[in-house]
Scaffold this motif. Structure first.
Motif, PDB file in Angstrom:
ATOM      1  N   THR A 149       7.324  -0.659   1.939  1.00 52.49           N
ATOM      2  CA  THR A 149       5.919  -1.018   1.734  1.00 52.49           C
ATOM      3  C   THR A 149       5.098   0.198   1.311  1.00 52.49           C
ATOM      4  O   THR A 149       3.934   0.064   0.947  1.00 52.49           O
ATOM      5  CB  THR A 149       5.307  -1.613   3.017  1.00 52.49           C
ATOM      6  N   THR A 150       5.699   1.389   1.366  1.00 56.28           N
ATOM      7  CA  THR A 150       5.000   2.608   0.950  1.00 56.28           C
ATOM      8  C   THR A 150       5.385   2.946  -0.483  1.00 56.28           C
ATOM      9  O   THR A 150       6.434   2.539  -0.981  1.00 56.28           O
ATOM     10  CB  THR A 150       5.359   3.798   1.859  1.00 56.28           C
ATOM     11  N   ASP A 151       4.533   3.722  -1.159  1.00 56.23           N
ATOM     12  CA  ASP A 151       4.826   4.084  -2.544  1.00 56.23           C
ATOM     13  C   ASP A 151       6.085   4.943  -2.641  1.00 56.23           C
ATOM     14  O   ASP A 151       6.870   4.814  -3.593  1.00 56.23           O
ATOM     15  CB  ASP A 151       3.636   4.788  -3.192  1.00 56.23           C
ATOM     16  N   LEU A 152       6.315   5.810  -1.655  1.00 55.10           N
ATOM     17  CA  LEU A 152       7.512   6.654  -1.681  1.00 55.10           C
ATOM     18  C   LEU A 152       8.779   5.834  -1.426  1.00 55.10           C
ATOM     19  O   LEU A 152       9.830   6.099  -2.014  1.00 55.10           O
ATOM     20  CB  LEU A 152       7.390   7.778  -0.658  1.00 55.10           C
ATOM     21  N   GLY A 153       8.664   4.843  -0.543  1.00 52.32           N
ATOM     22  CA  GLY A 153       9.807   3.967  -0.293  1.00 52.32           C
ATOM     23  C   GLY A 153      10.174   3.162  -1.520  1.00 52.32           C
ATOM     24  O   GLY A 153      11.353   2.994  -1.864  1.00 52.32           O
ATOM     25  N   ARG A 154       9.163   2.652  -2.210  1.00 49.40           N
ATOM     26  CA  ARG A 154       9.412   1.903  -3.446  1.00 49.40           C
ATOM     27  C   ARG A 154      10.007   2.800  -4.528  1.00 49.40           C
ATOM     28  O   ARG A 154      10.890   2.380  -5.287  1.00 49.40           O
ATOM     29  CB  ARG A 154       8.115   1.256  -3.940  1.00 49.40           C
ATOM     30  N   LEU A 155       9.534   4.032  -4.585  1.00 51.88           N
ATOM     31  CA  LEU A 155      10.062   4.965  -5.576  1.00 51.88           C
ATOM     32  C   LEU A 155      11.541   5.255  -5.326  1.00 51.88           C
ATOM     33  O   LEU A 155      12.345   5.331  -6.266  1.00 51.88           O
ATOM     34  CB  LEU A 155       9.263   6.268  -5.551  1.00 51.88           C
ATOM     35  N   LYS A 156      11.899   5.414  -4.057  1.00 55.42           N
ATOM     36  CA  LYS A 156      13.296   5.669  -3.716  1.00 55.42           C
ATOM     37  C   LYS A 156      14.191   4.532  -4.199  1.00 55.42           C
ATOM     38  O   LYS A 156      15.269   4.761  -4.766  1.00 55.42           O
ATOM     39  CB  LYS A 156      13.440   5.858  -2.204  1.00 55.42           C
ATOM     40  N   ASN A 157      13.754   3.294  -4.005  1.00 56.49           N
ATOM     41  CA  ASN A 157      14.524   2.143  -4.484  1.00 56.49           C
ATOM     42  C   ASN A 157      14.571   2.086  -6.007  1.00 56.49           C
ATOM     43  O   ASN A 157      15.584   1.693  -6.602  1.00 56.49           O
ATOM     44  CB  ASN A 157      13.925   0.846  -3.940  1.00 56.49           C
ATOM     45  N   LEU A 158      13.477   2.501  -6.640  1.00 55.87           N
ATOM     46  CA  LEU A 158      13.434   2.518  -8.103  1.00 55.87           C
ATOM     47  C   LEU A 158      14.454   3.509  -8.660  1.00 55.87           C
ATOM     48  O   LEU A 158      15.140   3.213  -9.646  1.00 55.87           O
ATOM     49  CB  LEU A 158      12.026   2.893  -8.567  1.00 55.87           C
ATOM     50  N   VAL A 159      14.554   4.661  -8.027  1.00 53.36           N
ATOM     51  CA  VAL A 159      15.517   5.674  -8.472  1.00 53.36           C
ATOM     52  C   VAL A 159      16.946   5.156  -8.324  1.00 53.36           C
ATOM     53  O   VAL A 159      17.795   5.360  -9.213  1.00 53.36           O
ATOM     54  CB  VAL A 159      15.332   6.993  -7.692  1.00 53.36           C
TER      55      VAL A 159
END
Length: 255
Positions: free
Chosen positions: A117-127
């Motif tokens: 739900t955090t922007d960093l968590g979403r970024l990790k999944n995007l990577v």
């Protein structure tokens, strides 16, 4: 008496007109885990350079919100060299790192990287998704990004700090980011390059603000090698006699 007063006023005027010393800025790249392998640029070398420069103030790649955490906790999230510098130069060190606007006032923890739900968590999944995307892997390869990364790795494992300051690694990073901006634009992965650019920009702005607040002093900025090029470019474009960018280690004295 009037004569002495005139001499005194003249001396004050001369002192006031004397140009101030420029702010000396050394942007020292750190290699994170590669310091353990690179015999030409070890953790000890970095600390030796930092001490020899004798800085008045230091900026390190730790976020301001996390600067007061104990070393054991910081060690879970930040490069060890940043922690060692913070602990070795008490009262001189400022945190200049940045992740995102949404997280800048949230203390670092495992949750901010894993919570989707955090922007960093979403970024990790995007990577993770990007690393599994065969089309993006091919586009990266066609653009030559893997070759750039291999050359970066070679430099990180072999170059001394003096060699790093010559800018070869910076040029590679600059080209890598340019290519990534082009490749990921208008794709689901554009947020990745946008995050990298925004983080670099904020780290650079934080470092420049530290320089601005410390005129005529010696300022040491220690950032990961991939963040150095933008900051150095920004300092060079200022073309101000008030700032002297240190581009070699001639200040080092022989043992």
């Amino acid at each position: 008496m009037k004569y002495l007063l005139s001499i005194f006023c003249l001396l004050l005027l001369i002192a006031a007109c004397k140009p101030s010393q420029p702010t000396e800025v050394l942007v020292l790249p750190s290699l994170h885990g590669a310091h353990e392998i690179n015999e030409n640029y070890t953790y000890g070398d970095l600390m030796k350079i930092a001490k020899a420069f004798s800085p008045d103030v230091i900026g390190v790649e730790i976020r301001p919100i996390d600067m007061e955490m104990n070393s054991d906790t910081l060690d879970l999230y930040y490069p060890i060299e940043m922690i060692r510098v913070r602990d070795s130069f008490s009262g001189k060190v400022t945190g200049i790192d940045f992740y995102s606007e949404a997280s800048k006032n949230v203390p670092v923890s495992r949750k901010i990287f894993t919570d989707t739900t955090t922007d960093l968590g979403r970024l990790k999944n995007l990577v993770k998704a990007m690393q599994m995307d065969s089309l993006m892997i091919k586009r990266d390869a066609d653009a030559g990004i893997p070759k750039i990364q291999e050359e970066q790795k070679r430099i990180a494992l072999t170059y001394s700090a003096e060699e790093f300051l010559k800018g070869e690694y910076d040029s590679l990073t600059r080209e890598q980011y340019r290519l990534e901006d082009s490749i990921y634009r208008n794709t689901p992965y554009e947020a990745y390059s946008r995050f990298n650019n925004n983080r670099d920009l904020q780290i650079t702005n934080n470092a420049l603000e530290l320089v601005r607040k410390n005129p005529s002093k010696k300022v040491l900025i220690i950032v990961g090698a991939n963040h150095r090029n933008r900051l150095v470019d920004s300092l060079k474009t200022k073309k101000s006699t008030a700032i002297k960018l240190i581009q070699n280690l001639s200040f080092m004295t022989a043992d």
